[in-house]
Design a protein around this motif. Sequence first.
Motif, PDB file in Angstrom:
ATOM      1  N   LYS A  34       0.838  -1.188   0.000  1.00 33.45           N
ATOM      2  CA  LYS A  34       0.000   0.000   0.000  1.00 33.45           C
ATOM      3  C   LYS A  34       0.886   1.255   0.000  1.00 33.45           C
ATOM      4  CE  LYS A  34      -3.720   2.210   2.574  1.00 33.45           C
ATOM      5  NZ  LYS A  34      -4.666   2.052   3.688  1.00 33.45           N
ATOM      6  N   LYS A  35       0.555   2.197  -0.842  1.00 34.24           N
ATOM      7  CA  LYS A  35       1.251   3.480  -1.027  1.00 34.24           C
ATOM      8  C   LYS A  35       2.563   3.358  -1.808  1.00 34.24           C
ATOM      9  CE  LYS A  35      -0.839   5.887   2.789  1.00 34.24           C
ATOM     10  NZ  LYS A  35      -0.699   6.924   3.782  1.00 34.24           N
ATOM     11  N   GLU A  36       2.896   2.159  -2.269  1.00 34.45           N
ATOM     12  CA  GLU A  36       4.113   1.997  -3.059  1.00 34.45           C
ATOM     13  C   GLU A  36       3.883   2.560  -4.459  1.00 34.45           C
ATOM     14  OE1 GLU A  36       7.339  -1.436  -4.387  1.00 34.45           O
ATOM     15  OE2 GLU A  36       5.754  -1.949  -2.959  1.00 34.45           O
ATOM     16  N   VAL A  37       4.866   3.298  -4.944  1.00 39.96           N
ATOM     17  CA  VAL A  37       4.788   3.910  -6.271  1.00 39.96           C
ATOM     18  C   VAL A  37       5.340   2.922  -7.302  1.00 39.96           C
ATOM     19  CG1 VAL A  37       5.609   5.823  -7.710  1.00 39.96           C
ATOM     20  CG2 VAL A  37       4.950   6.230  -5.328  1.00 39.96           C
ATOM     21  N   GLN A  40       6.551   6.797 -11.462  1.00 42.30           N
ATOM     22  CA  GLN A  40       6.515   8.197 -11.050  1.00 42.30           C
ATOM     23  C   GLN A  40       6.709   9.086 -12.265  1.00 42.30           C
ATOM     24  OE1 GLN A  40       9.028   8.976  -7.723  1.00 42.30           O
ATOM     25  NE2 GLN A  40       8.459  11.124  -7.599  1.00 42.30           N
ATOM     26  N   GLU A  96       0.192   4.424  -8.300  1.00 45.84           N
ATOM     27  CA  GLU A  96       0.434   4.127  -6.886  1.00 45.84           C
ATOM     28  C   GLU A  96      -0.539   3.052  -6.402  1.00 45.84           C
ATOM     29  OE1 GLU A  96      -0.230   6.359  -2.635  1.00 45.84           O
ATOM     30  OE2 GLU A  96       0.383   7.588  -4.332  1.00 45.84           O
ATOM     31  N   LEU A  98      -2.970   1.485  -3.888  1.00 47.91           N
ATOM     32  CA  LEU A  98      -3.833   1.958  -2.799  1.00 47.91           C
ATOM     33  C   LEU A  98      -4.061   0.872  -1.760  1.00 47.91           C
ATOM     34  CD1 LEU A  98      -6.492   3.941  -4.867  1.00 47.91           C
ATOM     35  CD2 LEU A  98      -4.470   4.821  -3.668  1.00 47.91           C
ATOM     36  N   GLU A  99      -3.706  -0.351  -2.114  1.00 49.64           N
ATOM     37  CA  GLU A  99      -3.801  -1.511  -1.233  1.00 49.64           C
ATOM     38  C   GLU A  99      -2.590  -2.391  -1.515  1.00 49.64           C
ATOM     39  OE1 GLU A  99      -8.669  -1.938  -1.833  1.00 49.64           O
ATOM     40  OE2 GLU A  99      -7.344  -3.494  -2.612  1.00 49.64           O
ATOM     41  N   GLN A 170     -10.037  10.573  -2.917  1.00 50.62           N
ATOM     42  CA  GLN A 170      -9.717   9.855  -4.155  1.00 50.62           C
ATOM     43  C   GLN A 170     -10.894   9.847  -5.122  1.00 50.62           C
ATOM     44  OE1 GLN A 170      -8.528   6.240  -2.201  1.00 50.62           O
ATOM     45  NE2 GLN A 170      -6.375   6.849  -2.103  1.00 50.62           N
TER      46      GLN A 170
END
Length: 193
Positions: A34-37, A40, A96, A98-99, A170
Motif C-alpha cells: 500500500k502506497k508503493e509507487v 513516477q 500508486e 492503494l492496497e 480519491q
Amino acid sequence: MNDLLYKNISRHIQLSEEEFQRFSKPFQLKNFKKKEVVLQEGEYCSFEGFVLNGCFKVYFLNEDGSEQTLYFAVEGWWITDLDSLINNVPSTLNIEALEDSEVLMISKKEKEDLYEAMPKIEKLFRIMNQQSSIALQRRILSLMNKTADKRYHEFLEKYPTLEQRLTQQQVASYLGISHEFLSKIRKKIALGK
C-alpha cells in the motif's frame, strides 16, 4: 494466478491451453505494498501490468500540485502509461498502489516478442487499446458535459463496489471536484433530494 488473466483475454480472443501458456510465460508476478509507487512522473514506463488483486490509482499532478485521477485499476484491469511506453518519453502519470497488490508485469520488449511469435496477441492488445480509447473518450465527454452529481451517480453505477475501497478525496479527484463538494452531493443523496 493465471485464471483471471485467461478470463480477461478470453473476452477478446481465443487461445488454446498451449498458446495461453506461451503467452503468459513472460509475465512476472510483482507484489506492491500500500502506497508503493509503481511509476513516477518523469520516469520512463517500460511495462504493462495486469492487476491480480489490489487497487491502484493512475493520476497526474495539476499545475497547482493537486492530484487528478485518470483512473483506478482493480482486479482484472491493466496499468501502464501508454504514451511513455509506446513513444519512449518521460511519463506524465503516476501509478500508486492503494492496497497491498499483486500484478503480472510484462516488459515492452517481451510484449513485442509475443507480437512476432503469436499474431493473435497483437490483435488482443489492439482490441484492448481500442476499448481503452473508447472508455477515455466517454470519460472526457462525461467530464465536459455532465454535472458533478451525474458523474458521481455514473461512478456508483459503473463501479458499485469501488467506492468502499477509496477515500472520499480519491473519489473526488476522479470526479474532478473537491472533496467538500462531494460531501455536499452525498448529503443531498442521503436526504433523498
